[in-house]
Design an enzyme around this catalytic site. Sequence first.
Site, PDB file in Angstrom:
ATOM      1  N   ASP A  43      60.683  27.380 -67.988  1.00 25.61           N
ATOM      2  CA  ASP A  43      61.483  28.089 -67.002  1.00 25.61           C
ATOM      3  C   ASP A  43      60.703  29.285 -66.456  1.00 25.61           C
ATOM      4  OD1 ASP A  43      64.215  28.729 -65.816  1.00 25.61           O
ATOM      5  OD2 ASP A  43      63.812  30.577 -66.921  1.00 25.61           O
ATOM      6  N   GLU A  61      57.952  25.235 -63.958  1.00 27.57           N
ATOM      7  CA  GLU A  61      58.720  25.519 -62.757  1.00 27.57           C
ATOM      8  C   GLU A  61      58.012  26.600 -61.956  1.00 27.57           C
ATOM      9  OE1 GLU A  61      61.354  28.168 -62.132  1.00 27.57           O
ATOM     10  OE2 GLU A  61      62.873  27.027 -61.069  1.00 27.57           O
TER      11      GLU A  61
HETATM   12  C1  LM2 Z   1      65.017  29.863 -63.293  1.00 27.64           C
HETATM   13  N1  LM2 Z   1      63.892  29.311 -63.072  1.00 27.64           N
HETATM   14  O1  LM2 Z   1      62.806  29.984 -62.883  1.00 27.64           O
HETATM   15  C2  LM2 Z   1      66.230  29.060 -63.483  1.00 27.64           C
HETATM   16  O2  LM2 Z   1      66.046  27.725 -63.024  1.00 27.64           O
HETATM   17  C3  LM2 Z   1      67.364  29.748 -62.787  1.00 27.64           C
HETATM   18  O3  LM2 Z   1      68.527  28.969 -62.882  1.00 27.64           O
HETATM   19  C4  LM2 Z   1      67.546  31.120 -63.429  1.00 27.64           C
HETATM   20  O4  LM2 Z   1      68.541  31.878 -62.729  1.00 27.64           O
HETATM   21  C5  LM2 Z   1      66.276  31.948 -63.349  1.00 27.64           C
HETATM   22  N2  LM2 Z   1      65.066  31.193 -63.321  1.00 27.64           N
HETATM   23  C6  LM2 Z   1      66.191  32.849 -64.575  1.00 27.64           C
HETATM   24  O5  LM2 Z   1      65.958  32.074 -65.736  1.00 27.64           O
HETATM   25  C7  LM2 Z   1      69.861  31.741 -63.223  1.00 27.64           C
HETATM   26  C8  LM2 Z   1      70.862  32.054 -62.118  1.00 27.64           C
HETATM   27  C9  LM2 Z   1      70.949  33.538 -61.850  1.00 27.64           C
HETATM   28  C10 LM2 Z   1      71.237  34.275 -63.142  1.00 27.64           C
HETATM   29  C11 LM2 Z   1      70.071  33.967 -64.086  1.00 27.64           C
HETATM   30  C12 LM2 Z   1      70.201  34.674 -65.420  1.00 27.64           C
HETATM   31  O6  LM2 Z   1      70.487  31.375 -60.920  1.00 27.64           O
HETATM   32  O7  LM2 Z   1      72.019  33.762 -60.934  1.00 27.64           O
HETATM   33  O8  LM2 Z   1      71.315  35.663 -62.890  1.00 27.64           O
HETATM   34  O9  LM2 Z   1      70.047  32.552 -64.348  1.00 27.64           O
HETATM   35  O10 LM2 Z   1      71.397  34.314 -66.057  1.00 27.64           O
HETATM   36  C13 LM2 Z   1      72.485  36.333 -63.334  1.00 27.64           C
HETATM   37  C14 LM2 Z   1      73.205  36.969 -62.125  1.00 27.64           C
HETATM   38  C15 LM2 Z   1      72.278  37.998 -61.478  1.00 27.64           C
HETATM   39  C16 LM2 Z   1      71.863  39.047 -62.502  1.00 27.64           C
HETATM   40  C17 LM2 Z   1      71.256  38.359 -63.719  1.00 27.64           C
HETATM   41  C18 LM2 Z   1      70.929  39.350 -64.826  1.00 27.64           C
HETATM   42  O11 LM2 Z   1      73.553  35.948 -61.193  1.00 27.64           O
HETATM   43  O12 LM2 Z   1      72.970  38.632 -60.420  1.00 27.64           O
HETATM   44  O13 LM2 Z   1      70.827  39.869 -61.910  1.00 27.64           O
HETATM   45  O14 LM2 Z   1      72.162  37.374 -64.240  1.00 27.64           O
HETATM   46  O15 LM2 Z   1      72.086  39.999 -65.274  1.00 27.64           O
HETATM   47  C19 LM2 Z   1      71.104  41.245 -61.755  1.00 27.64           C
END
Ligand code: LM2
Length: 472
Positions: free
Chosen positions: A209, A235
Amino acid sequence: MRRRLAALVAAATCVVGLTGCSSEPFAPGRATGVGVQLFEWTWDSIASECTDVLGPAGYSWLLTSPPNEHITGTQWWTHYQPVSYRIESDLGTREQFAAMVKTCHEAGVDVYADAVVNHMTGSDTGGIGWAGSSYQHDDYPGIWTDADFHHCGLTADDDIENYSDAAQVQTCELLNLADLDTGADHVRQRLGEYLKDLQSLGVDGFRIDAAKHMASDDIAAITSVLKPGTVIMQEVIRGAGEPIQPEQYTGNGQVYEFAWGTGLLTGTPDPSSGGFVDSDDAIVFVENHDTERNGSTPNSTQIDYVLDVVATLAADYGTPQIFSGYRYATTDDGPARASDGAVALVECPADPGPRVEVADGQMVCQHRWPATLGMLRWRAAVGDAAVTDEWTQGLARAFGRGDLGFVVLNGTAKSLVTTLTTSVPDGTYCDLVAGPPTSSGCAGGAVTVAGGMVAVDLPAHTAAAFAASDPA
Ligand code: LM2
Ligand code: CA
């Protein structure tokens, strides 16, 4: 004599491997090279799926969601915020994970795990993880202390702002997620131990990731302790003009080639046109859990999705990864949960397919769709035969793979009625886009080749494919 038969995109009557369905199973043994991302599936559900569907259908491998302890919450993306490396998540326990790997191996399916090693949580307040471990943004007792993290000092709040700056991308925080100092020996070692622990449970490979957010050398060091032959899928999202490109990572293993799925949005991706890694280095996909939500590739609610899956499985480029996810109302929503708060066991729709209604939170099971299963069979039949008999007319196209198989895709809004040259020997063949044949015959229509020509009559936005090894 030329006969014209409509190629039907009919719903198959059964799913291979399930009772009442006697499609000839593939010999367990990684028949197609194709994998499936079982996004947010529990370990117990994956185990049954290996036995009932994945092995018999010819899937070679599957990708799990991240298996380690994560922050609590109902959003799917809690799995991308690690709290510890205990194999204990709301998708299942260590024991369940290990049992799943064993069952899948018995079904002939390899298991790859999603490895989140670039970062820990994005929490500013800290908390308690799913398995009970307490944590702060930069402090994970017994695992990491503040000194194990990058504090890039390149932006106001240490968050990545500018993707043209490689140092920011790799040493600042992605989405405020605490960024591990993957350049440090003991950090690399501890991450390697985590991956080795998964390997001790039988894991055959890893999706890395956020690989773009780690130096290629860091990934090389972390994965250097793994068994020879361990599959590494990185990725590295291709961004035009960015300093960090997928090509820099192919020395460590394969990379996800995002140009493939992006290219499907506007027609047919053409790897020979440049801007793609070599075929052997590429994992290709029509959608993944991120692009399903952000629109950077097609997704399974769109009209040409089945065509895109057919095109991806028929092509002679890359290793395809099929996506299997769930219906959601808003992008953060996780899948349905059981009363204990863990993710619920999966129930696929009775007859999964593009037109089947699925309630929010329930799995769509795209990997069971008749076209997907039929094309796995087609892919196994054509092997690595060269592309032949190519024909294109706008968004309609066709090609063969030697004399072993032929596929026609009608991406236009009108019926495609024409006669095409094919190297598949004269005969009548099952349309595999309708699904794999069963003991009672073709799953849908049949297609006849006569005098080296095939007459096609394909409704708008449909496809047909036949293989010499599946006569009607
Ligand atoms: C990836 N690949 O490089 C994953 O495929 C992707 O799904 C991940 O994002 C990202 N990298 C980090 O591993 C997802 C999602 C985000 C989420 C993160 C962390 O798309 O929306 O972020 O996982 O859980 C969330 C909140 C965001 C916040 C973050 C940290 O949406 O607003 O940022 O948590 O609290 C301040
Ligand atoms: Ca980083």
